[in-house]
Design a protein around this motif. Structure first.
Motif, PDB file in Angstrom:
ATOM      1  N   ALA A  95      21.470  -4.267   7.961  1.00 56.30           N
ATOM      2  CA  ALA A  95      20.552  -4.907   8.899  1.00 56.30           C
ATOM      3  C   ALA A  95      20.175  -3.970  10.043  1.00 56.30           C
ATOM      4  CB  ALA A  95      21.185  -6.179   9.464  1.00 56.30           C
ATOM      5  N   VAL A  96      18.875  -3.821  10.264  1.00 59.23           N
ATOM      6  CA  VAL A  96      18.368  -3.033  11.384  1.00 59.23           C
ATOM      7  C   VAL A  96      18.355  -3.916  12.632  1.00 59.23           C
ATOM      8  CG1 VAL A  96      16.292  -1.950  12.343  1.00 59.23           C
ATOM      9  CG2 VAL A  96      16.974  -1.486   9.979  1.00 59.23           C
ATOM     10  N   CYS A  97      18.792  -3.357  13.754  1.00 59.69           N
ATOM     11  CA  CYS A  97      18.881  -4.165  14.972  1.00 59.69           C
ATOM     12  C   CYS A  97      18.798  -3.263  16.205  1.00 59.69           C
ATOM     13  CB  CYS A  97      20.205  -4.939  15.000  1.00 59.69           C
ATOM     14  SG  CYS A  97      21.669  -3.877  14.996  1.00 59.69           S
ATOM     15  N   SER A  98      18.630  -3.893  17.357  1.00 61.36           N
ATOM     16  CA  SER A  98      18.652  -3.158  18.616  1.00 61.36           C
ATOM     17  C   SER A  98      20.047  -3.122  19.216  1.00 61.36           C
ATOM     18  CB  SER A  98      17.674  -3.787  19.615  1.00 61.36           C
ATOM     19  OG  SER A  98      17.995  -5.145  19.831  1.00 61.36           O
ATOM     20  N   GLU A  99      20.869  -4.121  18.856  1.00 63.86           N
ATOM     21  CA  GLU A  99      22.245  -4.167  19.355  1.00 63.86           C
ATOM     22  C   GLU A  99      23.148  -4.741  18.276  1.00 63.86           C
ATOM     23  OE1 GLU A  99      24.821  -6.021  23.100  1.00 63.86           O
ATOM     24  OE2 GLU A  99      22.639  -6.227  23.030  1.00 63.86           O
ATOM     25  N   ALA A 100      24.099  -3.939  17.799  1.00 65.26           N
ATOM     26  CA  ALA A 100      24.958  -4.344  16.691  1.00 65.26           C
ATOM     27  C   ALA A 100      26.120  -5.209  17.167  1.00 65.26           C
ATOM     28  CB  ALA A 100      25.502  -3.114  15.979  1.00 65.26           C
ATOM     29  N   PRO A 101      26.592  -6.133  16.325  1.00 63.15           N
ATOM     30  CA  PRO A 101      27.788  -6.901  16.664  1.00 63.15           C
ATOM     31  C   PRO A 101      29.029  -6.029  16.568  1.00 63.15           C
ATOM     32  CG  PRO A 101      27.076  -7.426  14.447  1.00 63.15           C
ATOM     33  CD  PRO A 101      26.013  -6.529  15.024  1.00 63.15           C
ATOM     34  N   ALA A 102      30.082  -6.434  17.237  1.00 59.83           N
ATOM     35  CA  ALA A 102      31.281  -5.601  17.342  1.00 59.83           C
ATOM     36  C   ALA A 102      31.988  -5.399  16.008  1.00 59.83           C
ATOM     37  CB  ALA A 102      32.243  -6.217  18.356  1.00 59.83           C
ATOM     38  N   ASP A 103      31.832  -6.341  15.067  1.00 56.72           N
ATOM     39  CA  ASP A 103      32.604  -6.255  13.830  1.00 56.72           C
ATOM     40  C   ASP A 103      31.839  -5.605  12.681  1.00 56.72           C
ATOM     41  OD1 ASP A 103      30.788  -8.279  13.570  1.00 56.72           O
ATOM     42  OD2 ASP A 103      32.142  -9.666  12.560  1.00 56.72           O
ATOM     43  N   ALA A 104      30.687  -5.005  12.939  1.00 55.38           N
ATOM     44  CA  ALA A 104      29.883  -4.403  11.882  1.00 55.38           C
ATOM     45  C   ALA A 104      30.223  -2.924  11.713  1.00 55.38           C
ATOM     46  CB  ALA A 104      28.400  -4.554  12.196  1.00 55.38           C
ATOM     47  N   VAL A 105      29.897  -2.397  10.537  1.00 57.61           N
ATOM     48  CA  VAL A 105      29.866  -0.953  10.327  1.00 57.61           C
ATOM     49  C   VAL A 105      28.584  -0.461  10.986  1.00 57.61           C
ATOM     50  CG1 VAL A 105      29.767   0.906   8.640  1.00 57.61           C
ATOM     51  CG2 VAL A 105      31.096  -1.147   8.141  1.00 57.61           C
ATOM     52  N   VAL A 106      28.687   0.369  12.008  1.00 57.96           N
ATOM     53  CA  VAL A 106      27.534   0.721  12.834  1.00 57.96           C
ATOM     54  C   VAL A 106      27.023   2.117  12.497  1.00 57.96           C
ATOM     55  CG1 VAL A 106      26.644   0.959  15.179  1.00 57.96           C
ATOM     56  CG2 VAL A 106      28.422  -0.735  14.691  1.00 57.96           C
ATOM     57  N   VAL A 107      25.729   2.219  12.269  1.00 57.26           N
ATOM     58  CA  VAL A 107      25.040   3.496  12.109  1.00 57.26           C
ATOM     59  C   VAL A 107      23.995   3.557  13.202  1.00 57.26           C
ATOM     60  CG1 VAL A 107      23.706   4.977  10.573  1.00 57.26           C
ATOM     61  CG2 VAL A 107      25.350   3.359   9.612  1.00 57.26           C
ATOM     62  N   ARG A 108      24.109   4.525  14.093  1.00 59.61           N
ATOM     63  CA  ARG A 108      23.192   4.609  15.228  1.00 59.61           C
ATOM     64  C   ARG A 108      22.145   5.690  15.001  1.00 59.61           C
ATOM     65  NH1 ARG A 108      28.151   3.364  17.749  1.00 59.61           N
ATOM     66  NH2 ARG A 108      28.035   1.365  18.856  1.00 59.61           N
ATOM     67  N   THR A 109      20.910   5.384  15.394  1.00 51.24           N
ATOM     68  CA  THR A 109      19.818   6.338  15.293  1.00 51.24           C
ATOM     69  C   THR A 109      19.267   6.617  16.680  1.00 51.24           C
ATOM     70  OG1 THR A 109      18.161   4.588  15.011  1.00 51.24           O
ATOM     71  CG2 THR A 109      19.165   5.480  13.013  1.00 51.24           C
TER      72      THR A 109
END
Length: 282
Positions: free
Chosen positions: A218-232
């Motif tokens: 899921a693309v988002c502006s602010e990720a939830p704390a429990d997600a695998v986060v990929v930042r661009t």
């Protein structure tokens, strides 16, 4: 084979993953490791290649460098196979809802397309009553997974898309994607134009889909704390571990290592649009 049960989610692995258009890098240097059934959040400001990364990892855009595997299918060599095991929710310009159509019309159209292009010959030869029952079951299962209650809509299933609230439209796009029982579900702008309460509800729904076995990207502006986060779009050289959801594997984020010639173009909508035009989508 037309399975009646959902296949297990697809793992997503990428190393040094990048895509370049005529005006620069849409994204570059992306690393991610997520197991089946993970909730993966692609976080960053608009214009930093988030959508291009989503489309590349679902087999819709051809990457320029690095390596990636989705469900152990290598990209870009197995792009067609990755498309077969993945589905897209809302992605602007790619899989948008038609405002004039009703919810029922969208659902019927998707089932017909799934039967024509995703079903087996044996399924097509079943008696009409059996096909209708199977279609209804598939729709009901997808609606339940997306959390969309047709009775709660202003005109039920006859409600036009233009009359849906933003959260309801998001749920419909998820249901349409889930009709195909994908192993990987991609959705763009998951938190766009949502109130804090609706944003929390949307993430809870995506989390429930992931917990049900389907990997969610899921693309988002602010990720939830429990997600695998990929930042661009962050400064070069930054990387940090992220929590995983539904997997014991560790995940890491890595930002583009941009040079001075591509730093500006990689962070514009033009760079992303050019990359899409150059590589095409299927």
């Amino acid at each position: 084979m037309d399975s009646t049960a959902s296949a297990p989610g697809a793992s997503v692995v990428a190393e040094g993953f990048g895509l370049k258009g005529p005006r620069g890098w849409a994204f570059r240097g992306v690393d991610v490791t997520a197991g089946p059934g993970a909730l993966v959040a692609v976080e960053g400001p608009s214009g930093t290649g988030r959508t291009c990364l989503l489309l590349a990892l679902t087999g819709r855009m051809k990457p320029t460098e690095g390596r990636a595997e989705v469900g152990h299918l290598a990209l870009p060599r197995k792009m067609a196979a990755v498309r077969r095991i993945s589905a897209l929710g809302h992605v602007a310009g790619v899989s948008e809802l038609e405002p004039a159509l009703t919810v029922a019309e969208h659902l019927r159209e998707r089932v017909l397309l799934q039967r024509r292009f995703g079903g087996s010959l044996r399924a097509l030869l079943r008696p009409r009553a059996e096909r209708r029952a199977a279609a209804r079951e598939r729709i009901d299962t997808a609606l339940a997974a997306a959390g969309l209650d047709l009775d709660s809509l202003p005109k039920g299933e006859r409600t036009a898309v233009r009359d849906l609230e933003r959260l309801e439209a998001l749920r419909l796009s998820l249901a349409l994607a889930l009709i195909g029982r994908p192993r990987l579900l991609g959705v763009d702008d998951a938190d766009l134009k949502l109130s804090d309460a609706d944003r929390a509800t949307a993430w809870a729904q995506l989390r429930a889909i992931a917990e049900g076995g389907t990997t969610v990207l899921a693309v988002c502006s602010e990720a939830p704390a429990d997600a695998v986060v990929v930042r661009t779009g962050a400064p070069s050289g930054t990387a940090e571990p992220a929590k995983t959801a539904g997997t014991t594997e560790n995940a890491k984020t890595a930002e583009p290592a941009e040079n001075t010639k591509t730093a500006k173009t990689a962070k514009t909508e033009e760079g992303a649009a050019d990359a899409l035009a150059e590589t095409g989508r299927a």
